[in-house]
Scaffold this active site. Structure first.
Site, PDB file in Angstrom:
ATOM      1  N   ASP A  40       0.805  -1.014  -0.058  1.00 16.55           N
ATOM      2  CA  ASP A  40       0.062  -0.012  -0.011  1.00 16.55           C
ATOM      3  C   ASP A  40       0.874   1.398   0.069  1.00 16.55           C
ATOM      4  O   ASP A  40       2.101   1.119  -0.337  1.00 16.55           O
ATOM      5  CB  ASP A  40      -0.892   0.077   1.171  1.00 16.55           C
TER       6      ASP A  40
ATOM      7  N   HIS B 143       2.089   1.990  -3.288  1.00 13.37           N
ATOM      8  CA  HIS B 143       1.101   2.866  -3.778  1.00 13.37           C
ATOM      9  C   HIS B 143       1.813   4.132  -3.806  1.00 13.37           C
ATOM     10  O   HIS B 143       0.994   5.403  -4.061  1.00 13.37           O
ATOM     11  CB  HIS B 143      -0.384   2.845  -2.975  1.00 13.37           C
TER      12      HIS B 143
END
Ligand code: NAG
Ligand code: NAG
Ligand code: NAG
Ligand code: NAG
Length: 392
Positions: free
Chosen positions: A214, A237
């Site tokens: 993430d 991310h």
């Protein structure tokens, strides 16, 4: 005589050391050492440092220690705080399930220093539970290291592995420095943010290496004075401010600097993200400088239309106002054609966006395609080389 005098000097300058093993911690063997860790903390935290400012030390020697949930609570008595010294060969391992939203917690731990060591969140079986449709009732995801309500904290050379959720959370703190933190979890592990900062001021993240499933760093509401310098991010991310504006009463985010960053194979590069909901909020005085992108899907992105699954937010506009954001010396490759996406709110357009010396190319693996910019409700200026050409 000389020896005695020297010994006296050494004692005066040397901190008291509280070794977790002396409080019953056992390396290997799968015995839960949480009670011993908490007892060593209580002793270190209750030591006033003998009047000088030499902080007492809680020491974790080399070895693998299974530690269940551990809530290290301050404030501590020493004016110099407490040092948690974790030897380089020491690994603190979480049990497969932890019955709380955080595993290792330090709250009200002013002047805490954490040095070295590894925290292993042991998230594999939890991730498989989450990704399995047959087992809908998984335990809660657990943040590995939760530092809350603590001021003047310094964390150096800590390694974090395989968290069940966020790896490091800095919440409601002032003056926190993280230097040389390394975070590793698989690219497909769910919700394993690297470092999450919220409701805090004065947070400095230096020379971090984050490979995760993430965000590498995520900055939440009520945060000011964040510096992220020399980070290596990817997979993951990317570096994100937000999501913001998902609810009422959020504090503003301001004065954030991300510089000398390198991102490789991430979903986003530098992102500001707000919900497509009318809740008021504010992001201002942000600077992204000297960022190298390699195969990043969305290198520069402002997304004020975040509405996953189009539930409860279609056709609404974000109430978050974004202003004074500088993108400077950002180079490298985009994995999609739109290398610069400034998609701002219809009711609160972005203002004061600056693009300066941007050179992002689109590499689709085959023939070179041309990178593009996309702007909506975004105003500002461009200078120097700006490629793809600015749409401001
Ligand atoms: C979870 O941690 C908090 C400390 O933040 C503690 O007060 C609470 O008792 C813990 N809950 C459980 C179920 O262990
Ligand atoms: C920040 O905390 C460090 C200890 O981690 C301390 O040495 C420093 O003086 C603090 N700075 C401010 C401005 O409070
Ligand atoms: C943090 O450090 C600064 C500078 O040394 C000091 O003035 C302040 O009182 C400290 N705060 C806490 C809570 O220790
Ligand atoms: C932009 O980057 C490409 C690829 O690295 C390079 O070939 C080109 O010379 C750069 N352009 C400028 C103006 O720096």
């Amino acid at each position: 005589m000389v020896v005695a005098v020297l010994a006296l000097f050494a004692t005066a300058a040397m901190a008291a050391v509280y070794n977790v093993v002396d409080y019953g911690a056992r390396a290997g063997g799968g015995v839960d050492s949480a009670g011993a860790f908490l007892a060593a903390w209580a002793a270190a935290c209750g030591d006033d440092g003998g009047g000088d400012r030499t902080p007492p030390v809680m020491r974790v020697p080399a070895g693998n220690f299974l530690v269940g949930q551990a809530y290290f609570r301050g404030p501590c008595r020493s004016a110099g705080g407490v040092v948690v010294a974790i030897d380089d060969g020491a690994v603190i391992v979480a049990p497969p399930a932890v019955a709380n939203t955080s595993w290792i917690m330090f709250h009200y731990a002013h002047r805490l220093a954490i040095r070295g060591g590894t925290l292993d969140g042991n998230g594999h079986s939890f991730w498989s539970c989450k990704s399995s449709t047959k087992t809908p009732h998984c335990p809660p995801g657990t943040t590995t290291l939760d530092i809350s309500q603590s001021n003047n904290v310094s964390i150096k050379r800590l390694t974090l592995l395989n968290s069940k959720n966020v790896h490091v959370s800095i919440f409601d703190c002032t003056n926190v420095t993280l230097r040389g933190v390394r975070i590793t979890a698989p690219a497909d592990s769910p919700n394993t943010d690297g470092i999450r900062v919220a409701l805090s001021r004065g947070v400095t993240i230096l020379a971090a290496t984050v490979r995760t499933g993430d965000d590498c760093v995520t900055i939440g509401p009520g945060t000011a004075g964040v510096v992220v310098r020399g980070i290596r991010c990817g997979p993951g991310h990317g570096i994100s401010i937000g999501s913001l504006g998902g609810g009422a009463g959020e504090g503003e985010v301001r004065d954030v600097t991300v510089e000398d960053a390198s991102l490789a194979d991430t979903q986003n590069g530098v992102r500001i993200k707000t919900w497509a909901k009318p809740f008021a909020g504010r992001v201002s005085d942000v600077r992204f400088a000297r960022v190298a992108m390699h195969g990043v899907e969305n290198p520069i992105v402002i997304d004020q239309n975040y509405c996953p699954g189009n539930i409860n937010c279609p056709n609404q506009m974000s109430g978050v106002k974004i202003s004074d954001v500088v993108y400077e010396d950002i180079t490298g490759t985009s994995a999609t054609a739109v290398a610069v996406r400034l998609d701002c709110s219809g009711s609160n357009p972005c203002t004061g966006i600056t693009l300066r010396n941007i050179n992002l190319t689109y590499d689709d693996g085959g023939g070179e395609e041309v990178a593009r910019s996309f702007c909506r409700n975004a105003a500002g200026s461009a200078s120097g080389v700006v490629s793809p050409p600015s749409c401001l």
